[in-house]
Design a protein around this motif. Sequence first.
Motif, PDB file in Angstrom:
ATOM      1  N   GLY A 261     106.399  21.269  37.748  1.00 17.21           N
ATOM      2  CA  GLY A 261     107.780  21.382  38.216  1.00 17.21           C
ATOM      3  C   GLY A 261     108.372  22.748  37.997  1.00 17.21           C
ATOM      4  N   GLY A 262     107.629  23.655  37.326  1.00 26.77           N
ATOM      5  CA  GLY A 262     108.122  25.001  37.058  1.00 26.77           C
ATOM      6  C   GLY A 262     108.037  25.901  38.281  1.00 26.77           C
TER       7      GLY A 262
ATOM      8  N   ARG B  69      98.474  27.836  34.669  1.00 26.72           N
ATOM      9  CA  ARG B  69      98.240  27.239  33.347  1.00 26.72           C
ATOM     10  C   ARG B  69      99.474  27.280  32.473  1.00 26.72           C
ATOM     11  NH1 ARG B  69      97.302  28.763  28.320  1.00 26.72           N
ATOM     12  NH2 ARG B  69      97.203  30.993  28.818  1.00 26.72           N
ATOM     13  N   VAL B  70     100.190  28.418  32.472  1.00 23.40           N
ATOM     14  CA  VAL B  70     101.330  28.541  31.558  1.00 23.40           C
ATOM     15  C   VAL B  70     102.601  27.938  32.134  1.00 23.40           C
ATOM     16  CG1 VAL B  70     100.327  30.593  30.514  1.00 23.40           C
ATOM     17  CG2 VAL B  70     102.045  30.860  32.315  1.00 23.40           C
TER      18      VAL B  70
ATOM     19  N   LEU C  59      99.668  32.507  25.664  1.00 22.41           N
ATOM     20  CA  LEU C  59     100.755  31.533  25.738  1.00 22.41           C
ATOM     21  C   LEU C  59     100.191  30.122  25.762  1.00 22.41           C
ATOM     22  CD1 LEU C  59     102.929  33.209  28.530  1.00 22.41           C
ATOM     23  CD2 LEU C  59     103.379  33.251  26.072  1.00 22.41           C
ATOM     24  N   ARG C  60     100.948  29.181  25.210  1.00 19.97           N
ATOM     25  CA  ARG C  60     100.554  27.784  25.240  1.00 19.97           C
ATOM     26  C   ARG C  60     100.496  27.271  26.680  1.00 19.97           C
ATOM     27  NH1 ARG C  60     103.803  24.351  23.933  1.00 19.97           N
ATOM     28  NH2 ARG C  60     105.710  25.422  23.256  1.00 19.97           N
TER      29      ARG C  60
ATOM     30  N   ARG D 174     104.829  15.776  33.319  1.00 20.61           N
ATOM     31  CA  ARG D 174     103.710  15.011  33.893  1.00 20.61           C
ATOM     32  C   ARG D 174     102.763  15.984  34.565  1.00 20.61           C
ATOM     33  NH1 ARG D 174     105.649  10.789  38.014  1.00 20.61           N
ATOM     34  NH2 ARG D 174     103.395  10.429  38.046  1.00 20.61           N
ATOM     35  N   ASP D 175     101.635  16.224  33.989  1.00 20.62           N
ATOM     36  CA  ASP D 175     100.627  17.113  34.543  1.00 20.62           C
ATOM     37  C   ASP D 175      99.748  16.281  35.488  1.00 20.62           C
ATOM     38  OD1 ASP D 175      98.654  18.924  35.150  1.00 20.62           O
ATOM     39  OD2 ASP D 175      98.552  19.693  33.093  1.00 20.62           O
ATOM     40  N   GLN D 176      99.665  16.733  36.768  1.00 20.92           N
ATOM     41  CA  GLN D 176      98.922  15.976  37.746  1.00 20.92           C
ATOM     42  C   GLN D 176      97.484  16.456  37.908  1.00 20.92           C
ATOM     43  OE1 GLN D 176     101.280  16.053  41.355  1.00 20.92           O
ATOM     44  NE2 GLN D 176     102.729  14.564  40.551  1.00 20.92           N
ATOM     45  N   ASP D 177      97.026  17.343  37.068  1.00 17.30           N
ATOM     46  CA  ASP D 177      95.631  17.793  37.168  1.00 17.30           C
ATOM     47  C   ASP D 177      94.689  16.626  36.874  1.00 17.30           C
ATOM     48  OD1 ASP D 177      96.348  20.295  37.839  1.00 17.30           O
ATOM     49  OD2 ASP D 177      96.041  21.161  35.818  1.00 17.30           O
TER      50      ASP D 177
END
Length: 286
Positions: A175-176, A170-171, A148-149, A283-286
């Motif tokens: 917020g998910g 990762r997938v 999966l992306r 918004r990815d906070q990594d």
Amino acid sequence: MLQDIVEYLVCPHCGQALTPHGAVLRCAARHSFDIARQGYVSLLPGDAHTGTGDTAAMVAARDDFLGAGHYAPIADALARAAVGARSGADLVVDLGAGTGHYLAAVLDALPAAHGIALDISKFALRRAARAHPRAGAVVSDAWRTLPLRDASASLVLNVFAPRNGPEIRRVLRPGGTLLVVSPTPRHLGELVGELGLLGVDERKEERLAATLGPYLEFAGSSEQTFPLYLDHAAVRTVVGMGPSAWHTDPAALAERIAALPEPAPVTASVMLSVFTRPGEPGRDQD
């Protein structure tokens, strides 16, 4: 339908996008994967040396038991939690989906979402491919990189199934939400003692938190406990669909089931735990 979820899939060999070409999915590097006539596709990498997962007999037992509505309260609780997640669900991934029973219940509650059923058992996915008109089915190994992306799913389901914390994170998009259903030590307790079945580890919730805590935030849990009254055929089915099917002697089991009252009063007890991936969608906070 598989065609509706191809945009979220990637090649297990090189990670590139897949596109349909008739009855085949193919990436730009020319890796190709046949779509089975039952509607699912296997995206296991070529070096995978895993077992087959649930057998045809186990899958048939699960389909019969779930189809009879015995675990309807679990499906209803999942559907309510999915709606309450408010994660703008457009893709729901069911990791260890089995026949797709729970994924279908959640998709019914989320009319704008599509779903992907992931499982190692091709026998299960033959049924999952037909479980819902907005779902596709993919053979994959929960312990390996999922095909999966990144950040493709707004909601992940995990019902009585293995959990791979890094891959789930990762997938999941920021917020998910991850919804996990796991048995409590009370689950089917009356049968565990009488039939010599595998019990549930008293520290299961502790192990769940340890497995997922480094990757996701715990957002709460609720216990779902309800009574079942099972005839002997249903008892055979519930035993046959779970891990005890691998560890019981058929002749001894039949004798013990025959000695049970009919219907047999049984307690179903599961914990529904909610985890989230920190951050706002987009918004990815990594």
